[in-house]
Design a protein around this motif. Structure first.
Motif, short mmCIF file in Angstrom:
data_model
loop_
_atom_site.label_atom_id
_atom_site.label_comp_id
_atom_site.label_asym_id
_atom_site.label_seq_id
_atom_site.Cartn_x
_atom_site.Cartn_y
_atom_site.Cartn_z
N GLN A 3 38.14 53.85 29.16
CA GLN A 3 39.50 53.94 28.06
C GLN A 3 39.43 52.96 27.18
O GLN A 3 39.61 53.06 25.65
N TRP A 4 39.06 51.62 27.44
CA TRP A 4 39.36 50.45 26.41
C TRP A 4 37.86 49.90 26.09
O TRP A 4 38.07 49.20 25.39
N GLY A 5 36.76 50.19 26.58
CA GLY A 5 35.42 49.97 26.41
C GLY A 5 35.07 48.16 26.43
O GLY A 5 34.59 47.76 25.56
N PHE A 6 35.64 47.59 27.51
CA PHE A 6 35.33 46.37 27.87
C PHE A 6 33.97 46.15 28.58
O PHE A 6 33.42 47.25 29.02
N SER A 7 33.54 45.09 28.66
CA SER A 7 31.98 44.81 29.09
C SER A 7 32.18 44.77 30.76
O SER A 7 33.17 44.41 31.15
N PRO A 8 30.90 45.06 31.38
CA PRO A 8 30.99 44.90 32.75
C PRO A 8 31.52 43.26 33.09
O PRO A 8 31.84 43.00 34.35
N ALA A 9 31.06 42.38 32.32
CA ALA A 9 31.39 40.96 32.81
C ALA A 9 33.03 40.73 32.91
O ALA A 9 33.56 40.18 33.63
N LEU A 10 33.69 41.40 31.90
CA LEU A 10 35.03 41.24 31.99
C LEU A 10 35.56 42.03 33.20
O LEU A 10 36.48 41.79 33.69
N LEU A 11 34.99 43.28 33.53
CA LEU A 11 35.46 43.87 34.67
C LEU A 11 35.56 43.16 35.99
O LEU A 11 36.47 42.90 36.81
N THR A 12 34.40 42.37 36.06
CA THR A 12 34.08 41.36 37.56
C THR A 12 35.41 40.08 37.14
O THR A 12 35.71 39.77 38.06
N VAL A 13 35.62 39.54 35.91
CA VAL A 13 36.74 38.72 35.57
C VAL A 13 37.96 39.33 36.03
O VAL A 13 38.89 38.47 36.76
N ALA A 14 38.47 40.56 35.80
CA ALA A 14 39.44 41.04 36.05
C ALA A 14 39.77 41.26 37.55
O ALA A 14 40.79 41.12 38.03
N PHE A 15 38.63 41.47 38.27
CA PHE A 15 38.53 41.38 39.64
C PHE A 15 38.72 40.06 40.31
O PHE A 15 39.45 39.76 41.08
N ALA A 16 37.92 39.10 39.88
CA ALA A 16 37.76 37.89 40.42
C ALA A 16 38.88 36.99 40.14
O ALA A 16 39.30 35.80 40.89
N ILE A 17 39.45 37.15 39.07
CA ILE A 17 40.78 36.39 38.73
C ILE A 17 41.78 36.33 39.79
O ILE A 17 42.64 35.70 39.89
N TYR A 18 42.00 37.49 40.44
CA TYR A 18 42.63 37.88 41.39
C TYR A 18 42.54 36.80 42.68
O TYR A 18 43.42 35.95 43.14
N ALA A 19 41.41 36.61 43.05
CA ALA A 19 40.87 35.85 43.99
C ALA A 19 41.24 34.38 43.51
O ALA A 19 41.47 33.43 44.60
N ILE A 20 40.69 34.02 42.35
CA ILE A 20 40.87 32.57 41.94
C ILE A 20 42.53 32.25 41.95
O ILE A 20 42.79 31.06 42.37
N ALA A 21 43.28 32.99 41.57
CA ALA A 21 44.58 32.71 41.40
C ALA A 21 45.12 32.83 42.98
O ALA A 21 46.25 31.88 43.17
N LEU A 22 44.68 33.63 43.72
CA LEU A 22 45.08 33.78 45.30
C LEU A 22 44.77 32.28 45.94
O LEU A 22 45.56 31.58 46.59
N LEU A 23 43.21 31.87 45.58
CA LEU A 23 42.97 30.44 46.01
C LEU A 23 43.90 29.33 45.41
O LEU A 23 44.36 28.45 46.40
N ALA A 24 44.15 29.25 44.40
CA ALA A 24 45.21 28.33 43.64
C ALA A 24 46.59 28.52 44.36
O ALA A 24 46.96 27.25 44.77
N SER A 25 46.91 29.44 44.47
CA SER A 25 48.31 29.61 45.48
C SER A 25 48.30 29.37 46.97
O SER A 25 49.22 28.39 47.17
N LEU A 26 47.25 29.65 47.44
CA LEU A 26 47.02 29.12 48.89
C LEU A 26 46.90 27.43 48.74
O LEU A 26 47.64 26.90 49.60
N LEU A 27 46.21 26.98 47.72
CA LEU A 27 46.21 25.61 47.95
C LEU A 27 47.50 24.57 47.72
O LEU A 27 47.81 23.73 48.26
N VAL A 28 48.27 25.43 46.76
CA VAL A 28 49.72 25.00 46.40
C VAL A 28 50.59 25.47 47.41
O VAL A 28 51.24 24.28 47.99
N ALA A 29 50.75 26.65 47.95
CA ALA A 29 51.99 27.13 48.68
C ALA A 29 51.41 27.52 50.15
O ALA A 29 52.13 28.03 50.89
#
Length: 414
Positions: free
Chosen positions: A57-83
């Motif tokens: 629909q929006w025509g973004f690259s495969p690299a951005l697709l993996t960023v959209a996936f991985a940002i979840y895990a990175i935010a999750l990790l940061a949250s784990l470290l803090v809380a």
């Protein structure tokens, strides 16, 4: 401390008789907590089959697709470290309640997204919620398990993430294939479930007595109790192999099915992810009669074989071989990770347990996110087939190392 002071402190940590009447009994708390843990990970994989739809629909690259996936895990990790250990100080219930409301907000953000930036924002909120609650909710499930079923509680704590990821991807795949408006259906239902779960949390009994140090616990750190450190280190190859392969399935497998195998079907996309995580969730039950170390050795061996078959299937364009490799990898990875959780769970004291699980998930989610994001960057110069084949080969090598370590420890023990 005098006896009267002790009695006063104990009494103050207990709910009043009026409040106790509004609490669910322990027998009801255990399955409810297990369902809530499961629901968090259903929401975690639900967006994956939709990523390809959003990309078209929006025509973004495969690299951005993996960023959209991985940002979840990175935010999750940061949250784990803090809380990650906050619930050891303020109790499980307030942490779970807050995380459920955040998860509901993430689902609504998905619902309103009009570009890849909206998806990334939703994934960040979702990662924060899941990271905040992973250790607390896993610990709460173990603590709410009946005294004679503590191993069952640990098993549920290890299986729920895999089962939830399987069900979330499969249901979304079905919605993509058959629903006229899959995005509002998927995220609207998940938002409602999170709100209902948050209300239900208010009636749960608290399994932890609040203690000082809540603010200090927010300082980011990774800590494993001394008595669990040797076993934790031995389990690192398991966490790396299992969760890095899981990251591949949630980020790139829908693209693999389309671009390498020529399959454009939402159900098949969801089924590939569900096969990996679903078999991973049932394997600990099927192998429950085995001691955890033997279960881990068998599981890591199967994961190595499965990763090898996936690599070969990509080179030969064999869909059948791909699904066989997926099944073996999922079955082996799930049993190995469950064995790791079952081994570590008894090694932490109640006031250390959430922090121990936070360290476990922090390691797992580093493996879940970073390799997948690096793979996304390599697609442009190397191409999707070569990138994914190399990824599977690396998982094979790490899984083989983990299997060798476990079989060696069994031989020494025998």
């Amino acid at each position: 401390m005098t006896a009267s002071t002790t009695a006063s402190t104990t009494a103050s940590s207990q709910p009043s008789p009026a409040a106790a009447r509004w609490r669910l009994p322990a027998k009801a708390a255990f399955p409810l907590l297990a369902i809530l843990l499961f629901a968090f990970f259903v929401a975690g994989s639900a967006p994956s089959p939709l990523f390809v739809v959003f990309q078209q629909q929006w025509g973004f690259s495969p690299a951005l697709l993996t960023v959209a996936f991985a940002i979840y895990a990175i935010a999750l990790l940061a949250s784990l470290l803090v809380a990650g250990s906050l619930s050891d100080h303020i109790g499980r219930r307030p942490v779970v309640f807050t995380a459920l409301l955040l998860q509901a907000g993430a689902m609504l953000t998905f619902l309103m997204a009009g570009s890849i930036n909206g998806i990334i924002a939703a994934r960040i909120v979702q990662g924060i919620a899941t990271g905040m609650v992973s250790g607390a909710l896993t610990a709460a499930v173990v603590e709410a398990a009946p005294a004679a079923q503590k191993r069952l509680g640990a098993m549920i704590g290890s299986v729920s993430p895999l089962a939830g990821l399987a069900v979330g991807a499969l249901l979304t795949g079905v919605a993509v294939q058959y629903a006229l408006h899959p995005v509002p259906l998927v995220f609207g239902v998940l938002a409602a479930i999170c709100v209902i779960g948050a209300v239900a949390t208010l009636f749960l009994p608290e399994s932890v007595t609040p203690r000082p140090g809540a603010l200090a616990s927010l300082v980011p750190r990774i800590s494993v109790p001394v008595q669990a450190r040797a076993e934790f280190v031995r389990g690192v190859p398991t966490m790396l192999a299992v969760w890095s392969f899981a990251g591949l399935y949630l980020s790139l497998v829908p693209s693999v099915l389309q671009q390498i195998f020529g399959i454009h079907n939402g159900i098949v996309n969801g089924l590939a992810i569900a096969a990996f995580f679903g078999l991973g969730s049932v394997s600990p039950t099927l192998l429950r009669s085995l001691p955890p170390v033997r279960m881990s050795a068998i599981g890591m061996s199967l994961l190595a074989v499965g990763a090898g078959l996936v690599a070969v299937s990509l080179a030969t364009h064999s869909v059948g071989l791909f699904f066989v490799g997926t099944a073996l990898s999922g079955f082996g990875g799930g049993s190995a990770f469950s064995a790791q959780v079952q081994t570590l769970a008894p090694m932490g004291q109640p006031h250390q347990r959430a922090e121990l699980f936070a360290a476990l998930y922090a390691t797992s989610y580093l493996a879940f996110s970073v390799p997948a994001m690096l793979a996304g960057r390599l697609i442009a110069p190397l191409g999707l087939p070569a990138t994914v084949e190399g990824y599977a080969a690396l998982v094979l090598a790490v899984a083989a190392l983990g299997a060798w370590l476990r079989w060696t420890s069994l031989r020494r023990a025998g």
